[in-house]
Scaffold this motif. Structure first.
Motif, short mmCIF file in Angstrom:
data_model
loop_
_atom_site.label_atom_id
_atom_site.label_comp_id
_atom_site.label_asym_id
_atom_site.label_seq_id
_atom_site.Cartn_x
_atom_site.Cartn_y
_atom_site.Cartn_z
N UNK A 55 0.85 -1.19 0.00
CA UNK A 55 0.00 0.00 0.00
C UNK A 55 0.89 1.24 0.00
N UNK A 56 0.42 2.33 -0.57
CA UNK A 56 1.19 3.58 -0.52
C UNK A 56 0.97 4.30 0.80
N UNK A 63 4.47 3.55 1.48
CA UNK A 63 4.89 2.54 0.53
C UNK A 63 5.91 3.01 -0.49
N UNK A 64 5.81 4.27 -0.91
CA UNK A 64 6.77 4.79 -1.88
C UNK A 64 8.18 4.82 -1.28
N UNK A 65 8.28 5.31 -0.05
CA UNK A 65 9.59 5.33 0.62
C UNK A 65 10.09 3.92 0.88
N UNK A 66 9.19 3.03 1.27
CA UNK A 66 9.58 1.64 1.54
C UNK A 66 10.06 0.96 0.26
N UNK A 67 9.37 1.20 -0.86
CA UNK A 67 9.79 0.61 -2.13
C UNK A 67 11.18 1.11 -2.53
N UNK A 91 -3.10 0.94 -4.03
CA UNK A 91 -3.51 2.17 -3.39
C UNK A 91 -4.79 2.74 -3.98
N UNK A 92 -5.44 3.57 -3.21
CA UNK A 92 -6.61 4.29 -3.69
C UNK A 92 -6.18 5.51 -4.49
#
Length: 134
Positions: A55-56, A63-67, A91-92
């Motif tokens: 999830x973002x 999620x973006x930072x984790x990716x 994500x929504x």
């Protein structure tokens, strides 16, 4: 096949876990920080995740930072590009800026929008090659 699901929403996390376990071993994390710890531990054990559904919008670390950090961890462990995990953002959020950031800055592989249904998840899994077209 080893799959990591990082999702803070219980219903979404449970749905993904139950659906994806047909295709491999599924572990879950409730936020981006936990996902990174689990991901790194798997690499240390030489048992990496093949797919990461993330999830973002999550607490502690999105999620973006984790990716982005997952890709850094893979480089740290000298994972060659052909063996990198497939990262699917769930994500929504579907605005152009978020999609651009997901692909270009966070190096995600693909994107699925919520609400996630059996139909759209099955289509995505076929698209990425996790399951075969019938």
């Amino acid at each position: 096949m080893k799959i990591l699901v990082a999702e803070d929403d219980f219903a979404s996390r449970n749905f993904l876990h139950l659906f994806l376990r047909k295709y491999g071993e599924v572990d879950v994390a409730v936020n981006g920080a936990e996902a990174l710890n689990v991901f790194k531990a798997a690499l240390k054990e030489r048992d990496p995740y093949h797919y990461v559904f993330m999830d973002i919008m999550m607490p502690e670390m999105n999620g973006l930072d984790a990716a982005r950090e997952i890709r850094n961890i893979e480089r740290e462990f000298n994972v060659i590009p052909a063996e990198e995990s497939v990262i699917i953002m769930a994500t929504a959020l579907s605005d152009v800026k978020t999609v651009f950031e997901a692909f270009n800055k966070s190096e995600v592989t693909d994107y699925i929008t919520k609400p996630i249904t059996v139909e759209n998840l099955t289509a995505k899994l076929k698209e990425i090659g996790l399951i075969e077209n019938e």
